[in-house]
Scaffold this motif. Structure first.
Motif, PDB file in Angstrom:
ATOM      1  N   UNK A  39     -29.331 -46.045  90.784  1.00 47.80           N
ATOM      2  CA  UNK A  39     -29.983 -45.011  89.996  1.00 47.80           C
ATOM      3  C   UNK A  39     -31.271 -44.593  90.697  1.00 47.80           C
ATOM      4  N   UNK A  40     -32.222 -45.544  90.793  1.00 48.50           N
ATOM      5  CA  UNK A  40     -33.530 -45.167  91.354  1.00 48.50           C
ATOM      6  C   UNK A  40     -33.602 -45.342  92.862  1.00 48.50           C
ATOM      7  N   UNK A  41     -32.862 -46.273  93.395  1.00 46.86           N
ATOM      8  CA  UNK A  41     -32.902 -46.695  94.809  1.00 46.86           C
ATOM      9  C   UNK A  41     -34.306 -47.127  95.229  1.00 46.86           C
ATOM     10  N   UNK A  42     -35.071 -47.582  94.247  1.00 50.00           N
ATOM     11  CA  UNK A  42     -36.484 -47.885  94.487  1.00 50.00           C
ATOM     12  C   UNK A  42     -36.894 -49.265  93.955  1.00 50.00           C
ATOM     13  N   UNK A  43     -35.902 -50.066  93.550  1.00 49.99           N
ATOM     14  CA  UNK A  43     -36.249 -51.396  93.045  1.00 49.99           C
ATOM     15  C   UNK A  43     -36.826 -51.384  91.644  1.00 49.99           C
ATOM     16  N   UNK A  44     -36.471 -50.376  90.838  1.00 50.88           N
ATOM     17  CA  UNK A  44     -37.076 -50.251  89.507  1.00 50.88           C
ATOM     18  C   UNK A  44     -36.055 -50.437  88.377  1.00 50.88           C
ATOM     19  N   UNK A  45     -34.847 -49.909  88.564  1.00 54.81           N
ATOM     20  CA  UNK A  45     -33.920 -49.841  87.424  1.00 54.81           C
ATOM     21  C   UNK A  45     -32.973 -51.052  87.306  1.00 54.81           C
ATOM     22  N   UNK A  46     -32.663 -51.713  88.392  1.00 57.78           N
ATOM     23  CA  UNK A  46     -31.741 -52.857  88.357  1.00 57.78           C
ATOM     24  C   UNK A  46     -30.277 -52.471  88.383  1.00 57.78           C
ATOM     25  N   UNK A  47     -29.958 -51.180  88.457  1.00 54.69           N
ATOM     26  CA  UNK A  47     -28.559 -50.725  88.417  1.00 54.69           C
ATOM     27  C   UNK A  47     -27.736 -51.257  89.596  1.00 54.69           C
ATOM     28  N   UNK A  48     -28.385 -51.504  90.718  1.00 57.25           N
ATOM     29  CA  UNK A  48     -27.652 -51.861  91.943  1.00 57.25           C
ATOM     30  C   UNK A  48     -27.493 -53.368  92.097  1.00 57.25           C
ATOM     31  N   UNK A  49     -27.709 -54.105  91.005  1.00 57.78           N
ATOM     32  CA  UNK A  49     -27.697 -55.564  91.112  1.00 57.78           C
ATOM     33  C   UNK A  49     -26.320 -56.120  91.473  1.00 57.78           C
ATOM     34  N   UNK A  50     -26.309 -57.099  92.350  1.00 60.07           N
ATOM     35  CA  UNK A  50     -25.082 -57.822  92.702  1.00 60.07           C
ATOM     36  C   UNK A  50     -25.447 -59.265  92.967  1.00 60.07           C
TER      37      UNK A  50
END
Ligand code: FES
Length: 349
Positions: A39-50
């Motif tokens: 989502x943010x690609x900035x380390x803010x939203x957590x959407x990219x967590x794995x």
């Protein structure tokens, strides 16, 4: 310098991507048309967590605690938009591959050899087209088309990753679609399509003793794992944790690939194995089931990672055995297969 990153999706599909020095996993994935969640690609939203299951990396200090807490980071969770690999890595992505606009891969090859190893098992060797090398995690499986039938069957690789020649141990099942093809019609040069790799049954980083339990042709994934470990050893990698395999079959003449296992004990000083035969009439020194020969020294009071590949009753028997002994292994990865098909890979950690 470039690293190979295995993205293991929730639906069992694995995609391998290259990641350049200093590149984040998210950027590398997008460059290779794999749309990881973001989502943010900035380390803010957590959407990219794995979850990073293997490998070294740097997460930097630009992300916020709401996106990834210290506890989550300590458990191996990562933000792919921040993660810069420092080695090859394996990452569990908690969504299906289709949601990331990627899919399982497909390669073509030809039959190089079909060898009957016993009444019970057949070794199939396939040369991939143009010397292509197939990336997979040792322990994973692939779908193989059965020529002339429009059907496919699924088999674990018995060869190590990164080779243009791949092998499989296939159970000879009466009236089986693949068995019928291999025993009656297969010829060197036949064309086959392979779709994969697939599955979450694969060797994790070895940080403690390992116990491998194989039933019949369930030996295949362990051969791939051990061959890979032997190669790493040759390259000066690999630890000192003991690895023990218990390989069970129904009859004496179903024991196959013992020469390969003997060779592996030479190449891998930490590796030992034992065999078990069910048949009452056998002269084998260890009779009965695998569970009868899981001695205390291979269970390490539960400080052990257990991998099992075998038919469903074997999986159930081992789970019951652990229960009865009050043993809770640090992790337990298993793959149940039916005679015709690899079925389900599961994990109890
Ligand atoms: Fe928002 Fe990674 S995409 S934290």
């Amino acid at each position: 310098m470039s690293y190979t990153i295995a993205l293991n999706f929730e639906d069992g599909v694995t995609r391998f991507i290259g990641c350049k020095e200093g590149e984040t996993v998210l950027d590398a994935a997008y460059r290779q048309k794999v749309n990881l969640p973001m989502d943010c690609s900035d380390g803010v939203c957590g959407t990219c967590k794995g979850r990073c299951e293997q490998g070294a990396f740097d997460l930097g200090d630009e992300y916020i605690d709401e996106a990834l807490s210290d506890e989550e980071a300590a458990e191996g969770q990562v933000l792919t938009c921040q993660m810069v690999p420092a080695s090859d890595c394996v990452i569990q992505v908690p969504v299906a591959s289709t949601l990331c606009k990627t899919a399982v891969g497909q390669v073509e090859g030809t039959v190089a050899a079909v060898e009957s190893l016993s009444e019970d098992s057949i070794e199939l060797t396939i040369d991939l087209d143009d010397g292509a090398e197939l990336a997979f995690l040792p322990g994973q499986y692939i779908h193989i088309t059965v020529p002339g039938t429009g059907e496919h069957r699924s088999y674990s690789f018995s060869s190590r990753p990164g080779e243009s020649r791949v092998t499989f141990l296939i159970r000879n099942v009466p009236n089986g679609v693949m068995s019928g093809y291999l025993t009656e019609r297969a010829a060197v040069g036949d064309r086959l399509t392979l779709t994969g790799p697939l599955g979450s049954f694969y060797l994790r980083e070895i940080t403690r003793p390992v116990l491998m339990l194989a039933g019949g042709t369930g030996l295949a994934p362990f051969l791939a794992m051990l061959e890979q470990l032997a190669r790493k050893r040759e390259e000066g990698q690999g630890g000192e944790a003991p690895i023990h395999l218990i390989y069970g079959v129904n009859q004496d003449d179903h024991l196959v690939k013992t020469e390969a296992l003997d060779a592996l004990t030479e190449q891998l000083p930490t590796f030992t194995y034992s065999t078990v035969v069910v048949d009452e009439a056998s002269d084998h020194p260890r009779k009965g089931y695998v569970t009868h020969h899981m001695d205390a020294e291979v269970l390490h009071d539960g400080d052990v990672d257990v991998y099992l590949c075998g038919p469903p009753p074997m999986v159930d028997a081992v789970l019951k055995h652990f229960d009865a002994q009050g043993i809770v292994p640090q992790s337990f990865h298993y793959e149940k297969f039916t005679p015709n098909q690899v079925a389900v890979a599961e994990e109890v950690a």
